[in-house]
Design an enzyme around this catalytic site. Structure first.
Site, PDB file in Angstrom:
ATOM      1  CD  GLU A   1      -4.347  -2.716   3.524  1.00 37.48           C
ATOM      2  OE1 GLU A   1      -3.957  -1.647   3.018  1.00 37.48           O
ATOM      3  OE2 GLU A   1      -5.527  -2.979   3.771  1.00 37.48           O
TER       4      GLU A   1
ATOM      5  CB  SER B   1      -5.075   3.691   0.681  1.00 38.11           C
ATOM      6  OG  SER B   1      -4.900   2.314   0.619  1.00 38.11           O
TER       7      SER B   1
ATOM      8  CB  THR C   1      -3.522   4.014  -7.720  1.00 36.32           C
ATOM      9  OG1 THR C   1      -3.972   2.974  -6.870  1.00 36.32           O
ATOM     10  CG2 THR C   1      -4.705   4.691  -8.362  1.00 36.32           C
TER      11      THR C   1
ATOM     12  CB  SER D   1      -0.903  -0.021   1.227  1.00 34.19           C
ATOM     13  OG  SER D   1      -1.686   1.113   1.229  1.00 34.19           O
ATOM     14  N   GLY D   2       0.624   2.132  -0.914  1.00 32.83           N
ATOM     15  CA  GLY D   2       1.366   3.394  -0.965  1.00 32.83           C
ATOM     16  C   GLY D   2       2.609   3.298  -1.836  1.00 32.83           C
TER      17      GLY D   2
HETATM   18  N1  LIG Z   1       5.278   8.165 -10.047  1.00 33.93           N
HETATM   19  C1  LIG Z   1       4.917   8.945  -9.054  1.00 33.93           C
HETATM   20  N2  LIG Z   1       5.248  10.261  -9.097  1.00 33.93           N
HETATM   21  C2  LIG Z   1       4.890  11.069  -8.090  1.00 33.93           C
HETATM   22  N3  LIG Z   1       4.190  10.659  -6.999  1.00 33.93           N
HETATM   23  C3  LIG Z   1       3.854   9.356  -6.899  1.00 33.93           C
HETATM   24  C4  LIG Z   1       4.166   8.459  -7.943  1.00 33.93           C
HETATM   25  N4  LIG Z   1       3.693   7.252  -7.579  1.00 33.93           N
HETATM   26  C5  LIG Z   1       3.084   7.415  -6.360  1.00 33.93           C
HETATM   27  N5  LIG Z   1       3.177   8.682  -5.972  1.00 33.93           N
HETATM   28  C6  LIG Z   1       2.652   9.247  -4.716  1.00 33.93           C
HETATM   29  O1  LIG Z   1       2.402   8.207  -3.813  1.00 33.93           O
HETATM   30  C7  LIG Z   1       1.032   8.182  -3.418  1.00 33.93           C
HETATM   31  C8  LIG Z   1       0.546   6.763  -3.273  1.00 33.93           C
HETATM   32  O2  LIG Z   1       0.491   6.146  -4.524  1.00 33.93           O
HETATM   33  P1  LIG Z   1      -0.675   5.153  -4.926  1.00 33.93           P
HETATM   34  O3  LIG Z   1      -1.954   5.669  -4.483  1.00 33.93           O
HETATM   35  O4  LIG Z   1      -0.479   4.886  -6.349  1.00 33.93           O
HETATM   36  O5  LIG Z   1      -0.296   3.905  -4.083  1.00 33.93           O
HETATM   37  P2  LIG Z   1      -0.925   2.459  -4.206  1.00 33.93           P
HETATM   38  O6  LIG Z   1       0.201   1.568  -4.463  1.00 33.93           O
HETATM   39  O7  LIG Z   1      -2.014   2.470  -5.177  1.00 33.93           O
HETATM   40  O8  LIG Z   1      -1.454   2.235  -2.764  1.00 33.93           O
HETATM   41  P3  LIG Z   1      -2.734   1.427  -2.294  1.00 33.93           P
HETATM   42  O9  LIG Z   1      -2.397   0.019  -2.370  1.00 33.93           O
HETATM   43  O10 LIG Z   1      -2.919   1.891  -0.919  1.00 33.93           O
HETATM   44  O11 LIG Z   1      -3.809   1.834  -3.202  1.00 33.93           O
HETATM   45  C9  LIG Z   1       0.292   8.916  -4.453  1.00 33.93           C
HETATM   46  O12 LIG Z   1      -0.823   9.547  -3.926  1.00 33.93           O
HETATM   47  C10 LIG Z   1       1.351   9.942  -4.934  1.00 33.93           C
HETATM   48  O13 LIG Z   1       1.330  11.053  -4.060  1.00 33.93           O
HETATM   49 MG   LIG Z   2      -3.949   2.279  -5.090  1.00 32.58          MG
END
Ligand SMILES: Nc1ncnc2c1ncn2[C@@H]1O[C@H](COP(=O)(O)OP(=O)(O)OP(=O)(O)O)[C@@H](O)[C@H]1O
Ligand SMILES: [Mg+2]
Length: 1079
Positions: free
Chosen positions: A389, A160, A112, A107-108
């Site tokens: 997570e 998330s 996404t 997560s994070g």
């Molecule tokens: N390539 C990137 N460039 C800039 N910021 C990023 C990038 N990737 C992720 N982030 C930052 O990290 C945060 C978390 O990313 P994201 O929501 O994609 O995580 P996730 O892997 O989908 O997590 P979850 O499993 O909780 O959904 C985003 O809101 C953004 O602020």
């Molecule tokens: Mg996500």
């Protein structure tokens, strides 16, 4: 020579971990750190992309970058997610292979974001056009809508994903997007009613309250204040960097683009508001006579508002919160609910309402984005699920989420390994198996149909009798006790008996990504996912169309006593389908890594990254990749890249690429165990070999660069020289031409001057000669003339006398005169006095004579003419002559009278019997008889009178009767007055004191004025006893009418009588005669 770029150029650390040397966990981490510090967040392991979350926006997603990576080979440029997206898209478009992009990580970690980057890249590079752009826009805009409803802030990630999402993007044969299908996996709905500390509910609640207009909130019966809602956690309502109000606008806009109707959006918002309202319904206990507590609603206001929003009858819902009806076969039993049960029912309703709304949203979006054509599609699937997570308290949801991640890890291991193996087999390379951790055992622990945890949970839920979370744990303890990845305090495995980190009501699973302790509490309930039938029926009774649609099982007509499948069962089934689906596609991996737990940029927490690297099996990934060969490349690009290292392949190899590479490798003396030849690729076992190749290439490139530089400089100088030489020749040629031209012009002008001087001199010489010759001739002539004259004179002198000259002269003159008169005689003009002809004068000296002769001749001719006249005609001419003397140039009427003969007796008085009496009354001969107008003084009008002139008198007689009115003896006439103009007025003025004067003067007018006056004058002139009659010509004269003198004035103007003059009395003393100017 074309030097192709490669990811090996300008790399920071090692861009492909397969080339890492030495390969240890530390060097792996060091490489990641080094690249992360230089903002190189992407690194490859072969075709797998490792993505480090930078936690800040980097300038690497610009349209320029998209262009840079478009249609380039995967290893051509430095690692980027765009390279993977491009590879997947091109292989889909060109090789007709369905693709899937598997994005994993905790997560994070950025899954996404990565999925959005892939989608936006594909949208940017695929076809364009109005329809295609609309599809793209709808696909992209589905993200903000789903994120608003399905994402929330957790301690791990501010955005998330609380649901799993798999999106199939469908393309036509050209690679243009046609539409898409989204599948969603188990929304973490427990979040709707309760959020762990430091976390928030789903974004949409906060977005609605912050971003909606006052008007909308009023309609939804909501208050903007978060603290008014039990379901919203307050400790982190506002999130740094998240603008809920702006995001609400984005979501509304996105919904519109996706194709939601305005009333659908309104319904969705009403449901969101209803969930918030539902959370505010509170219960209080009320004792019943049977000793049980029954729940009652504390404050019905929220319930009322919620019912109004959804169109539900308040009493129905109120009853559903107080009673529970259990139906079994033919029996129906109603039991009251206590406060705890009422709260359970409320929360269950809220969770169900929200999760069903979410599923409806996905279905609705699918309806909008589904491909319109039925032709075969190519598919690119993008999987973005909730990441692995571990929380403080992990419940059923985390178990499910982590199970899903476990499955993905499994598929990753399976597929990468298979890929690799297949490639070796394909290429005909010998392959030995590599050890790696296979998590199939963990998956089996969870999903095994007989003794898997999920199967046991289902069994427990369906078992008759008392079922609790504890009984479920007991069951686990007995069945899974020996499993090496299962741990629990009470398992028969005695080693955990003393493990105090393992509470009694928990079990622990050693996942691929670490150990997770699950609280067993709630597992049974959440798996059952039951909503009291009374509640679903109450919802079905709503007039709100959407809510009715969401609870179809509430329809009393379709009562189904069968238990619905459990949440665990459903999830397992859908994950199974997903895995099957993914296996049919060509996988592309993005493995996201979280650099720190602080969500901060620039921090690289080594332990955290090490942990992820371990559980993601990245080291194994590299090892597997390198077990056989660390590096592989198609023969053509390999030869192209290294051909400069061997003289035989440089600069061009004519034969097949493989043979070229073989020659190259042999020439470079690389030990044969270091590489193998596949069918289309060369496989290099050790990265060191590749690096040494690269090093040699680099050195060789430097030499080549120097050589190229040298040749280029030489070529440039030579070109410059040749150019200068050519220019010099041109300049010289031009200069010579110019100089020669100048010289030629000078010579030419000099020649012309010399020539002209010569010619002038020659001409002058000739002229002089000619002049001299002419003078000589003239002189000779003169001399000869003189000489001849002298001779003649000398000869004839004896014949001439002294006066011979005069005689000759006279004779000559006489001859001339004779000739003149003879010619005059024969050319005489006619005898007509008006003939102006006269012969020309022959000699100037005859000018005087000629004129005099002409005058004499004319006088003689006139005399001859006159002599022919009779007496009468003579008189006529005399009269005309006299008229001319009197009036010529004095009266305008005169010229018109010249042609008129003077008839005298116009009335033929002697012949006309009418005037016989009058005629006989005349004792003298009538000289003139005419009708005149006598002008009346009183009005200026005329009265016709007969005017008679005799030698002695003027008589005026009546025209009709012929009776004499007046007779004036001529001696009594003093004068006659006439005007200078063309009128016929005349006044006969009488001498003062004469007998006739008593009657006064006469003002008359006549058409024969000139004749009358001439005759009057002539008669007077002929009488010897009288004075001449005065003729006064003036435009203003006085006329004596009896006593008064009246002035008669002549004016030019327009007369009433047309062309005749008219007289008008102006006043007593003035008569005005208007004479027409044209007359
Ligand atoms: N390539 C990137 N460039 C800039 N910021 C990023 C990038 N990737 C992720 N982030 C930052 O990290 C945060 C978390 O990313 P994201 O929501 O994609 O995580 P996730 O892997 O989908 O997590 P979850 O499993 O909780 O959904 C985003 O809101 C953004 O602020
Ligand atoms: Mg996500």
């Amino acid at each position: 020579m074309e030097v192709k770029t490669s990811l090996l150029d300008n790399m920071i650390g090692v861009s492909d971990m397969v080339l890492l040397e030495p390969l240890t966990e530390d060097s792996f981490l060091e490489n990641l750190r080094k690249r992360f510090d230089h903002n190189e967040i992407y690194t490859y392991i072969g075709s797998v992309v490792i993505s480090m979350n930078p936690y800040r926006s980097l300038p690497i997603y610009t349209p320029d970058k998209v262009e840079e990576y478009r249609n380039r080979n995967f290893y051509e440029l430095s690692p980027h997610i765009y390279a993977l997206a491009d590879e997947a898209y091109r292989s889909l478009r060109d090789q007709d292979k369905d693709q899937c992009i598997l994005i994993t990580g905790e997560s994070g970690a950025g899954k996404t974001e990565a999925s959005k980057l892939v989608m936006s890249y594909v949208a940017a590079v695929c076809g364009k056009g109005q329809e295609v752009n609309k599809v793209k826009e709808q696909l992209l805009q589905s993200n903000p809508v789903l994120e608003a409803f399905g994402n929330a802030k957790t301690v791990r990630n501010d955005n998330s994903s609380r649901f799993g999402k798999y999106m199939d993007i469908e393309f036509d044969f050209k690679g243009d997007p046609l539409g898409g299908v989204i599948s969603n996996y188990l929304l973490e709905k427990s979040r709707v009613v309760k959020q762990p500390r430091g976390e928030r509910n789903f974004h949409i609640f906060y977005q609605l309250l912050s971003g909606a207009s006052d008007d909308t909130l009023k309609k939804l019966k909501l208050d903007r204040d978060f603290s008014k809602f039990n379901y919203l956690s307050l400790d982190s309502a506002a999130v740094n960097g998240l603008d809920d109000a702006a995001n609400f606008r984005t979501v509304r806009n996105a919904m519109q683009i996706v194709g939601f109707m305005e009333d659908e959006v309104q319904s969705v918002l009403e449901l969101v508001a209803a969930v918030l309202k539902l959370g505010n319904i509170e219960f209080k206990p009320e004792s019943r006579c049977n000793g049980n507590d029954e729940s009652r609603i504390k404050d019905k206001n929220d319930l009322k508002e919620m019912c109004e929003l959804l169109g539900i009858e308040q009493s129905v819902l109120e009853r559903a919160f107080s009673y529970r009806t259990v139906e079994a076969k033919l029996e129906k039993v109603s039991t009251t609910l206590n406060v705890a049960q009422a709260y359970y029912a409320r929360d269950a309703l809220a969770k169900n309402l929200y999760s069903r709304l979410f599923s409806w949203l996905v279905t609705r979006i699918n309806e909008s984005i589904k491909a319109q054509t039925k032709s075969r599609h190519k598919v690119m699937g993008v999987l973005d699920i909730y990441g692995f997570e571990i929380f403080e308290d992990n419940s059923f949801e985390q178990f499910i989420i982590n199970y899903c991640n476990e499955k993905l890890q499994q598929i990753f291991i399976e597929l990468t390994l298979r890929e690799e193996q297949e490639e070796y087999v394909r290429e005909g390379i010998e392959w030995t198996n590599i050890e790696y951790f296979n998590n199939a055992i963990i998956c089996d622990l969870i999903e095994n149909n007989q003794n898997g945890i999920l199967a046991m949970l289902d069994e427990e839920c369906l078992r008759p009798g008392t079922v609790t979370d504890e009984t479920f744990l007991d069951k686990l303890n007995t069945i899974c006790a020996k499993h090496q990845h299962f741990e629990s305090r009470l398992s028969k495995n005695s080693k955990f008996l003393t493990d105090h980190s393992l509470p009694h009501s928990c079990f622990r699973i050693q996942h691929y990504a670490g150990k997770v302790l699950y609280q067993v509490e709630g597992f049974v309930d959440k798996n059952n996912d039951l909503l009291y039938r009374d509640l679903s029926q109450a919802m079905y009774k709503a007039t709100h169309s959407l809510i009715k649609q969401l609870f179809p099982e509430g329809n009393p007509a379709k009562v189904n006593l069968k238990r619905p499948p459990t949440a665990g069962f459903q999830f397992r089934a859908s994950v199974g389908t997903l895995m099957k689906n993914l296996k049919t596609k060509n996988p592309n991996y993005i493995r996201c890594i979280k650099p720190n737990e602080k969500k901060a940029s620039h921090i690289f927490t080594e332990s955290l990254v090490r942990h992820q690297v371990r559980y993601l099996g990245l080291m194994e990934n590299v090892r597997v990749r390198r077990a056989g060969y660390a590096f592989r490349q198609l023969y053509e690009p390999c030869l192209e890249r290294y051909k400069m290292l061997c003289k035989r392949t440089w600069p061009h190899w004519k034969g097949p690429a493989r043979e070229g590479v073989e020659v190259l490798m042999g020439d470079l003396q690389i030990p044969t165990e270091e590489y193998s030849y596949g069918r289309s690729k060369i496989f290099i076992r050790n990265p060191r070999t590749l690096f040494s190749l690269e090093e040699r290439r680099r050195e060789c490139l430097q030499d080549l660069a120097t050589l190229i530089q040298k040749i280029y400089r030489g070529w440039k100088c030579r070109r410059q020289f040749l150019l200068m030489k050519k220019s010099q020749i041109v300049v010289a040629a031009w200069y010579r031409r110019f100089a020669q031209q100048k010289k030629y012009k000078k010579i030419k002008s000099a020649t012309t001057v010399v020539q002209s001087y010569t010619r002038g001199w020659q001409a002058r010489k000739l002229l002089r000669e000619l002049k001299y010759q002419k003078r000589c001739e003239e002189a000779a002539t003169t001399i000869s003339a003189y000489w001849h004259g002298t001779q003649v004179r000398r000869e004839y002198r004896k014949f001439f006398r002294a006066n011979a000259g005069k005689k000759i002269y006279d004779f000559t003159i006489q001859r001339i005169m004779q000739k003149y008169f003879l010619s005059l005689k024969s050319n005489m003009p006619s005898m007509s006095p008006v003939d102006n002809k006269w012969p020309n004068r022959p000699y100037l000296f005859l000018d005087g004579v000629h004129k005099e002769l002409r005058r004499i001749f004319h006088h003689w001719r006139c005399k001859k003419y006159r002599n022919q006249f009779t007496e009468e005609r003579k008189t006529v001419y005399e009269e005309k002559l006299e008229a001319s003397e009197i009036f010529k140039d004095k009266k305008a009427l005169y010229p018109s009278s010249v042609n008129q003969p003077f008839k005298g007796d116009y009335l033929e008085i002697s012949k006309n019997p009418k005037y016989q009496k009058l005629s006989s009354a005349m004792d003298e001969k009538v000289l003139l008889a005419d009708v005149v107008n006598k002008i009346n003084r009183a009005n200026g009008k005329g009265t016709a009178r007969i005017f008679l002139l005799t030698k002695k008198s003027v008589v005026l007689a009546d025209q009709k009767t012929g009776q004499v009115k007046t007779s004036v003896p001529l001696p009594d006439l003093d004068s006659v007055s006439v005007s200078t103009q063309s009128d016929g007025f005349f006044a006969l003025k009488l001498k003062e004191g004469s007998a006739s004067a008593i009657k006064g003067d006469f003002l008359l007018s006549s058409e024969h004025l000139i004749e009358i006056i001439t005759k009057l004058h002539r008669t007077g002139a002929m009488a010897a006893d009288r004075e001449q009659l005065n003729i006064d010509i003036s435009d203003e004269f006085l006329v004596q009418f009896k006593q008064d003198k009246v002035c008669v004035k002549f004016i030019q103007g327009v007369s009433k009588n047309g062309n005749n003059a008219s007289c008008k009395r102006k006043n007593n003393r003035l008569l005005e005669v208007l004479v027409p100017s044209s007359a």
